[in-house]
Design a protein around this motif. Structure first.
Motif, mmCIF file in Angstrom:
data_model
loop_
_atom_site.group_PDB
_atom_site.id
_atom_site.type_symbol
_atom_site.label_atom_id
_atom_site.label_comp_id
_atom_site.label_asym_id
_atom_site.label_seq_id
_atom_site.Cartn_x
_atom_site.Cartn_y
_atom_site.Cartn_z
ATOM 1 N N ASP A 164 0.828 -1.213 0.000
ATOM 2 C CA ASP A 164 0.000 0.000 0.000
ATOM 3 C C ASP A 164 0.859 1.258 0.000
ATOM 4 N N ASN A 211 -12.371 -3.748 5.220
ATOM 5 C CA ASN A 211 -12.780 -2.765 6.221
ATOM 6 C C ASN A 211 -14.166 -3.071 6.767
ATOM 7 N N HIS A 219 -10.067 -3.885 -0.307
ATOM 8 C CA HIS A 219 -9.881 -2.926 0.797
ATOM 9 C C HIS A 219 -11.219 -2.606 1.463
ATOM 10 N N GLY A 260 -5.648 2.594 3.783
ATOM 11 C CA GLY A 260 -6.478 1.900 2.806
ATOM 12 C C GLY A 260 -7.466 2.792 2.071
#
Length: 417
Positions: free
Chosen positions: A239, A310, A306, A377
């Motif tokens: 990332d 989450n 992502h 993210g």
């Protein structure tokens, strides 16, 4: 006296002010006089022959047409002031020269003072609004005293601009060097961290596969923690490298035609294990009549994973997470596709919502926060979608859950149902 002459009056007052700023010369300020009348050049030089400012005298350059002035500007880009007539070889020769200096040469430091003997033909209000000049004077207005004041104030402005430009160039050079060092550091760290991490993951897989002998349940649990932590660290490295590439404008998309069902199914597979651990129900719904989309498959999958990750992380055990694909503005000539990730999680407080796309920002701050992660993210999600020409929106309510929507433009060939 003709209206295009430059009178010399109030010599005594002018001389008194000159004494206040005169000192031994340590250089010169270049002043370009542009006028088709020789007398104007002579009078200007006489009026300012003893001038000194910041220990520098004036060096005069003369041009008798706009064309000649433009040539001199090419040869002397460090001219501080241009005293520029408007009407010379043509009625707008001076104005053409102003545009040439500001737009073609991109010279913003030189102070341009328009002087005209025929103000009625060159309206001041129109010229000041439409042209990037610093002052507008009639020739009868510029007495010795007024000329002195105009030159001093113009030189002060020129000095300030030159100083600001120098500081800006220095700051830009420092920024470029800092960016270069950062990129070199990240590249080095990417290699230095990824290599041992891959070795750790490889050895962990071998141990879990009992290639080196039988392991007990406690050892297996410890190895799973090592494996999970190593993958999290590897994801963080990836990332950070992606975010760095985007900021440097070095991340290029590989756009291909992608099957939407396969993209969504593969994204759900990446998070299926985490959902099972928390007994979270995963659902997916698609648009039947839309089967493909032109995107960078790897990057869009990265975005969806992502968002799904989450959603699972912030949803309590037994909750639900769904991935839905819809068409918005379907009746318009330019419809968009939506990828919606909806959860029944903890939600986001209103006072946190403006910050969630900021890098390294977490809604649960503090050292003892319950939910792990770097906060990179969502910032990366937004950047990747903007590279696709789309945007990300969301809605959320405390205790009820959140819905993140990825909006992407559909190709021109989309014809609907």
């Amino acid at each position: 006296m003709a209206d295009n002459e430059l009178p010399i009056v109030d010599e005594l007052e002018f001389a008194d002010e000159m004494d206040q700023v005169s000192s031994p010369s340590l250089g010169t300020w270049k002043v370009l006089i542009v006028d088709d009348e020789v007398e104007v050049h002579t009078i200007t030089r006489l009026a300012l022959e003893d001038f000194s400012f910041h220990n520098k005298s004036l060096k005069f350059l003369s041009a008798y047409s706009g064309i000649e002035a433009r040539q001199i500007m090419l040869e002397h880009p460090d001219i501080a002031i241009a005293l520029l007539d408007v009407i010379m070889e043509s009625d707008d020769a001076g104005l053409i020269t102003v545009k040439y200096i500001r737009e073609t040469l991109q010279n913003r430091a030189i102070r341009i003072i328009l002087r005209t003997g025929q103000p009625g033909r060159v309206p001041e209000q129109k010229v000041v609004v439409e042209y990037d000049i610093d002052d507008y004077k009639t020739k009868t207005e510029l007495t010795s005293q007024k000329l002195f004041t105009t030159i001093v104030t113009s030189l002060r402005a020129h000095t300030l601009l030159v100083s600001l430009n120098a500081n800006l160039e220095h700051a830009n050079a420092a920024l470029i060097q800092s960016t270069k060092l950062k990129d070199e550091f990240l590249s080095t760290m990417n290699h230095e961290l990824r290599t041992p991490l891959n070795a750790i993951l490889g050895m962990t897989e071998c141990l879990l596969g009992e290639f080196f002998g039988t392991i007990n349940s406690n050892q297996e649990e410890a190895l799973e923690i090592i494996k999970s932590s190593s993958k999290d660290l590897l994801k963080l490295i990836n990332d950070m490298m992606d975010a760095s590439k985007i900021m440097a404008g070095m991340l290029n998309l590989d756009i291909t035609t992608v099957a939407i069902a396969d993209l969504c199914s593969s994204s759900l597979k990446f998070v299926k294990h985490k959902a099972l651990e928390k007994q979270i129900q995963l659902k997916m719904s698609l648009v039947a009549h839309l089967t493909t989309i032109a995107v960078d498959e790897q990057r869009l999958r990265q975005v969806l994973v992502h968002l799904l990750d989450n959603a699972i992380k912030f949803t309590p055990a037994g909750g639900k997470v769904s991935l839905d694909v819809k068409i918005e503005n379907e009746q318009d000539s330019d419809p968009w596709i939506q990828f919606l990730v909806t959860d029944t999680g903890i939600g986001i407080a209103p006072h946190h919502q403006a910050q969630i796309f900021q890098p390294f920002t977490q809604i649960d701050g503090g050292l003892t926060r319950k939910y792990e992660g770097t906060g990179l993210g969502l910032a990366l999600v937004q950047q990747l979608i903007e590279l696709h020409g789309g945007y990300v929106s969301f809605s959320s309510e405390i205790g009820q859950g959140s819905c993140f929507a990825v909006h992407l433009p559909l190709h021109k060939g989309y014809t609907g149902k």
